[in-house]
Write a protein that holds these residues in place. Structure first.
Motif, mmCIF file in Angstrom:
data_model
loop_
_atom_site.group_PDB
_atom_site.id
_atom_site.type_symbol
_atom_site.label_atom_id
_atom_site.label_comp_id
_atom_site.label_asym_id
_atom_site.label_seq_id
_atom_site.Cartn_x
_atom_site.Cartn_y
_atom_site.Cartn_z
ATOM 1 N N HIS A 1 -80.755 -92.239 43.528
ATOM 2 C CA HIS A 1 -80.985 -92.104 42.086
ATOM 3 C C HIS A 1 -82.281 -92.815 41.713
ATOM 4 C CE1 HIS A 1 -80.146 -91.601 37.871
ATOM 5 N NE2 HIS A 1 -80.129 -92.911 37.675
ATOM 6 N N THR A 2 -82.461 -94.029 42.213
ATOM 7 C CA THR A 2 -83.725 -94.759 42.192
ATOM 8 C C THR A 2 -83.891 -95.412 43.555
ATOM 9 O OG1 THR A 2 -82.805 -96.871 41.451
ATOM 10 C CG2 THR A 2 -83.453 -95.298 39.724
ATOM 11 N N GLY A 3 -85.102 -95.907 43.820
ATOM 12 C CA GLY A 3 -85.320 -96.570 45.095
ATOM 13 C C GLY A 3 -84.537 -97.848 45.249
ATOM 14 N N GLY B 1 -86.560 -91.107 42.483
ATOM 15 C CA GLY B 1 -85.400 -90.416 43.025
ATOM 16 C C GLY B 1 -85.706 -89.761 44.356
ATOM 17 N N ASP B 2 -84.688 -89.621 45.207
ATOM 18 C CA ASP B 2 -84.878 -89.059 46.541
ATOM 19 C C ASP B 2 -83.561 -88.421 46.975
ATOM 20 O OD1 ASP B 2 -84.943 -88.743 49.402
ATOM 21 O OD2 ASP B 2 -86.610 -90.146 49.498
ATOM 22 N N HIS B 3 -83.548 -87.085 47.036
ATOM 23 C CA HIS B 3 -82.305 -86.368 47.333
ATOM 24 C C HIS B 3 -81.801 -86.686 48.735
ATOM 25 C CE1 HIS B 3 -79.261 -83.328 46.735
ATOM 26 N NE2 HIS B 3 -79.622 -82.711 47.843
ATOM 27 N N SER B 4 -82.692 -86.727 49.719
ATOM 28 C CA SER B 4 -82.268 -87.037 51.086
ATOM 29 C C SER B 4 -81.697 -88.448 51.182
ATOM 30 C CB SER B 4 -83.447 -86.884 52.049
ATOM 31 O OG SER B 4 -83.870 -85.536 52.118
ATOM 32 N N ALA B 5 -82.330 -89.383 50.484
ATOM 33 C CA ALA B 5 -81.818 -90.753 50.477
ATOM 34 C C ALA B 5 -80.446 -90.819 49.813
ATOM 35 C CB ALA B 5 -82.801 -91.682 49.763
ATOM 36 N N MET B 6 -80.252 -90.035 48.766
ATOM 37 C CA MET B 6 -78.947 -90.004 48.098
ATOM 38 C C MET B 6 -77.869 -89.516 49.060
ATOM 39 S SD MET B 6 -76.946 -90.427 45.495
ATOM 40 C CE MET B 6 -77.718 -90.414 43.863
ATOM 41 N N LEU B 7 -78.157 -88.441 49.809
ATOM 42 C CA LEU B 7 -77.174 -87.942 50.765
ATOM 43 C C LEU B 7 -76.827 -89.000 51.808
ATOM 44 C CD1 LEU B 7 -78.462 -84.296 51.383
ATOM 45 C CD2 LEU B 7 -76.657 -85.060 49.825
ATOM 46 N N SER B 8 -77.848 -89.721 52.274
ATOM 47 C CA SER B 8 -77.604 -90.786 53.253
ATOM 48 C C SER B 8 -76.770 -91.909 52.650
ATOM 49 C CB SER B 8 -78.943 -91.322 53.754
ATOM 50 O OG SER B 8 -78.751 -92.370 54.679
ATOM 51 N N SER B 9 -77.077 -92.285 51.404
ATOM 52 C CA SER B 9 -76.297 -93.339 50.740
ATOM 53 C C SER B 9 -74.843 -92.927 50.573
ATOM 54 C CB SER B 9 -76.912 -93.662 49.374
ATOM 55 O OG SER B 9 -78.187 -94.261 49.504
#
Length: 237
Positions: free
Chosen positions: A138-140, A175-183
């Protein structure tokens, strides 16, 4: 554990007050717009003494009242370093359209004392053990806070990482969609089903309920493999 929660401001961001019980020290989580008065009312009603403010991320709908709450009670604010710049420049985290709504100017300043959150840190505050999970997406600098007591079960304050039936949007600056999936895969799906979720917007839920019904978690495995998860609806900023 005593948990007090209420929505704040135009975007109805949830603010929470956590304490071991009545008449005890407490922590305040995400004091958003118009949060000062309901926080003061909760402190008086339950005879609580704040020791810290914890921020799940830097968006102003979750942080707008952090300075008056912190400086008014002489307590520090805790935030992940990747989001700390938004405390003094909230326009860094919002869309151009949202910035235009505020006339391109939204004034905030940092509290007098700001402390950094790190992934996996165990905070001992107000008689509570609170574990920090860094959940970028959602945010870094988005984080979740896990807590609980033996007689009270497990609790996670998920900010805008996980909602009842949805997840946080990833189309804003930072925001980062790939990072969100990993989180979601590594920090949310690993939690026990009986964990109660207090999200940044909307109603309380549980990890088990979201695992069984949340479309973003149901499709998570395929999404991680294909990077083709559906976009989250806009909730909050």
């Amino acid at each position: 554990m005593l948990v007090i929660g209420f929505p704040t401001g135009a975007l109805q961001a949830n603010c929470f007050v956590l304490a071991a019980g009545e008449g005890e020290p407490c922590v305040i989580i995400d004091p958003g717009q118009d949060a000062v008065e309901p926080i003061e009312q909760a402190l008086r009603q339950h005879r609580l003494a704040p020791v810290a403010v914890l921020l799940t991320h830097g968006h102003f709908d979750h942080t707008f009242s952090v300075t008056p709450v912190c400086d008014g009670n002489d307590v520090p604010a805790y935030i992940h370093p990747d989001d700390v710049a938004m405390l003094s420049d909230p326009l860094k985290g919002i869309s151009r359209e949202s910035a235009a709504f505020f006339g391109g100017n939204l004034e905030m300043r940092e509290p007098s004392e700001v402390r950094e959150l790190t992934d996996g840190a165990d905070l001992d505050l107000a008689g509570l053990k609170i574990t920090v999970d860094h959940t970028p997406g959602h945010t870094g600098g988005s984080v979740m806070f896990r807590s609980g007591v033996q007689e009270g079960g497990r609790l996670v304050i998920s900010g805008d990482t996980l909602f009842a039936g949805s997840i946080g949007r990833t189309d804003l600056p930072g925001g980062d969609h790939s990072a969100m999936l990993s989180s979601l895969q590594n920090k949310v799906m690993t939690l026990p089903d009986d964990t109660v979720v207090l999200p940044g917007h909307g109603p309380t839920t549980t990890i088990g309920r979201e695992r069984a019904t949340n479309p973003y978690l149901l499709h998570l495995q395929d999404a991680v493999q294909t990077n083709d998860a559906p976009a989250a609806p806009h909730r909050g900023l």
